[in-house]
Scaffold this active site. Structure first.
Site, PDB file in Angstrom:
ATOM      1  N   LEU A 130      -4.970  30.745 -32.782  1.00 54.22           N
ATOM      2  CA  LEU A 130      -5.746  31.784 -33.439  1.00 54.22           C
ATOM      3  C   LEU A 130      -5.329  33.128 -32.844  1.00 54.22           C
ATOM      4  CD1 LEU A 130      -9.403  30.329 -33.502  1.00 54.22           C
ATOM      5  CD2 LEU A 130      -7.719  30.311 -35.351  1.00 54.22           C
ATOM      6  N   ASP A 131      -5.404  34.167 -33.657  1.00 58.26           N
ATOM      7  CA  ASP A 131      -5.071  35.505 -33.169  1.00 58.26           C
ATOM      8  C   ASP A 131      -6.092  35.959 -32.122  1.00 58.26           C
ATOM      9  OD1 ASP A 131      -3.071  35.489 -35.063  1.00 58.26           O
ATOM     10  OD2 ASP A 131      -4.225  36.622 -36.540  1.00 58.26           O
ATOM     11  N   ARG A 132      -5.697  36.924 -31.310  1.00 60.46           N
ATOM     12  CA  ARG A 132      -6.556  37.425 -30.231  1.00 60.46           C
ATOM     13  C   ARG A 132      -7.953  37.826 -30.736  1.00 60.46           C
ATOM     14  NH1 ARG A 132      -5.422  39.949 -25.148  1.00 60.46           N
ATOM     15  NH2 ARG A 132      -3.188  39.918 -25.627  1.00 60.46           N
TER      16      ARG A 132
ATOM     17  N   THR B 233      -9.632  36.861 -33.344  1.00 62.10           N
ATOM     18  CA  THR B 233     -10.275  35.845 -34.174  1.00 62.10           C
ATOM     19  C   THR B 233     -10.996  34.838 -33.299  1.00 62.10           C
ATOM     20  OG1 THR B 233      -8.497  36.080 -35.806  1.00 62.10           O
ATOM     21  CG2 THR B 233      -9.863  34.124 -35.985  1.00 62.10           C
TER      22      THR B 233
ATOM     23  N   ARG C 108      -5.164  37.402 -42.757  1.00 64.49           N
ATOM     24  CA  ARG C 108      -5.259  38.851 -42.636  1.00 64.49           C
ATOM     25  C   ARG C 108      -4.302  39.543 -43.610  1.00 64.49           C
ATOM     26  NH1 ARG C 108      -4.494  39.595 -36.249  1.00 64.49           N
ATOM     27  NH2 ARG C 108      -4.934  41.791 -36.767  1.00 64.49           N
TER      28      ARG C 108
END
Length: 337
Positions: A160-162, A164, A264
Site C-alpha cells: 500500500l502507498d505511504r 493509504t 489514485r
C-alpha cells in the site's frame, strides 16, 4: 491518533468446507509437512505440488533438483505417486528470518494462522525500505514475530502507498508466499477499497480500463498512458453529494490489476481525484478529513484462497475514527463502520 481493531482481533470470514476431506499442513523448523488424504491417491507428486499447493512449476522443479522434497523419510522425485498415507515434506532451501529493530511496536493483527498473517497499515508508513532507520510495516511485522516467538521471514505479498491505510497480507514462509503471489498475478486475490473523491459527477457503476506508466515530468508519480502497463479498476458509488467545488462521492474500488498508484491515477483520470491526494489533483482536506499525511483511501477488504485450508478467506480492516466520523457527518452512513 488513529483507532483500529484491538490487538489480535480476528475479522476474517471463511467459506465452509465441502466433501469431508482436508489436508493436514504445518510448518515445522523450516519445513512444510503435508499429510494428503485419499483424494490424491495416484497423483504424481509434482502435480500435487502444482495443482493443490499452487506452487509455480519452476519452483517445483528447483525443489526436486535441490533434493528438498521428501516422501516419508526418503528424498522423492517428481514422478512418485501418492498413496493413502502419504507424508510429504518440503524443505525451504534458503530461509530468511525476520530482522527486528529496537523499540518497534507490532501492528494490529486482522487475521493469522500458521501460514498467513494479515495486518492493518497505519498512514505514514511504507511497507519496505533499504534504510533500516526508516520506519516500515515490515519492521512492525518482524517485531510481532519476535514478540510471539515465531521464526518466520517477513514476506509481504502486496503493498500500500505511504498515505493509504488498511489490510496488507504477509506470507509466513516461501511456500505459501509463492501460492499467494500466483493468485495476485492471476488476479484471483480480491482487494477492495473505500475512497472519498471530489470533482466530476460519477456514474453509479463504472470501470476504468486504462494503462498506467511513470510520469516522466514528475518523479515518483504515474499517469494514464497508451505506452503503460494494462490497468483495470472497478468503481461503485455508495453515496454522492453535489457541492460548489465539485461532486463529493464515497466509492468502493476493486483492483483487477495492481499497478503502482492505480486507484489514485484512475480516480484522477475520471476527473474525481481522491480527497487529500494533492499529488494527483485532490484537495488537501475537507474540514479535518483526512488528517495530514493521509489520503481518503482505505484498503478495507482482502479475499484470497487458502490452499492448505482449501477455502476462501475474507479479511476486513475496520475504518478508523476519522473515517467513521466523516461518513456519519457527511452521509449519515453507519453500514460501512
Amino acid at each position: 491518533m488513529h483507532s483500529i481493531a484491538p490487538f489480535c482481533l480476528i475479522v476474517a470470514k471463511r467459506a465452509k468446507r465441502t466433501g469431508g476431506f482436508f489436508l493436514q499442513v504445518e510448518m515445522l523448523q523450516g519445513a512444510l509437512q503435508i499429510h494428503a488424504d485419499k483424494r490424491f491417491v495416484g497423483w504424481r507428486l509434482d502435480d500435487f505440488m502444482i495443482r493443490q499447493l499452487q506452487l509455480p512449476a519452476n519452483d517445483v522443479a528447483q525443489l526436486f533438483a535441490r533434493k528438498c522434497v521428501r516422501k516419508g523419510s526418503h528424498v522423492a522425485d517428481a514422478a512418485v505417486t501418492l498413496d493413502a498415507k502419504t507424508k510429504i515434506t518440503l524443505v525451504d532451501p534458503a530461509p530468511r528470518l525476520a530482522k527486528v529493530s529496537a523499540a518497534v511496536t507490532a501492528p494490529p493483527i486482522l487475521f493469522e494462522d500458521d501460514h498467513v498473517l494479515v495486518v492493518h497499515k497505519a498512514p505514514g508508513l511504507i511497507i519496505h525500505a533499504e534504510d533500516p532507520q526508516t520506519p516500515t510495516l515490515d519492521q512492525q511485522v518482524a517485531a510481532y514475530y519476535e514478540y510471539t516467538g515465531q521464526a518466520s521471514p517477513v514476506l509481504h505479498v502486496h503493498r500500500l502507498d505511504r498515505p493509504t491505510t488498511g489490510a496488507v497480507v504477509y506470507a509466513k514462509h516461501r511456500f505459501i508466499a509463492r501460492a499467494l503471489d500466483y493468485q495476485l498475478t492471476a488476479r484471483q486475490m480480491k482487494r477492495r477499497y473505500f475512497a472519498v473523491v471530489q470533482g466530476a459527477r460519477l456514474a453509479k457503476k463504472l470501470t476504468v480500463d486504462e494503462p498506467i506508466a511513470r510520469n516522466r515530468h514528475q518523479a515518483g508519480l504515474y499517469r494514464v498512458s497508451s505506452t503503460g502497463k494494462s490497468a483495470r479498476t472497478h468503481f461503485r458509488v455508495q453515496a454522492q453529494t453535489a457541492a460548489p467545488s465539485g461532486h463529493l462521492a464515497l466509492v468502493k474500488c476493486e483492483l483487477e490489476t495492481g499497478r503502482t498508484h492505480q486507484i489514485r491515477v484512475h480516480a484522477a483520470f475520471l476527473g474525481a481525484p481522491i480527497v487529500g491526494d494533492k499529488d494527483y489533483g485532490g484537495v488537501s482536506a475537507i474540514g479535518d478529513f483526512p488528517p495530514s499525511g493521509q489520503i481518503a483511501l482505505h484498503a478495507y477488504q482482502v479475499t484470497f484462497y487458502h490452499p492448505y485450508e482449501e477455502q476462501t478467506i475474507e479479511v476486513k480492516s475496520p475504518l478508523d475514527e476519522g473515517w467513521q466520523r466523516y461518513l456519519r457527518q457527511q452521509w449519515s452512513l453507519e453500514q460501512y463502520l
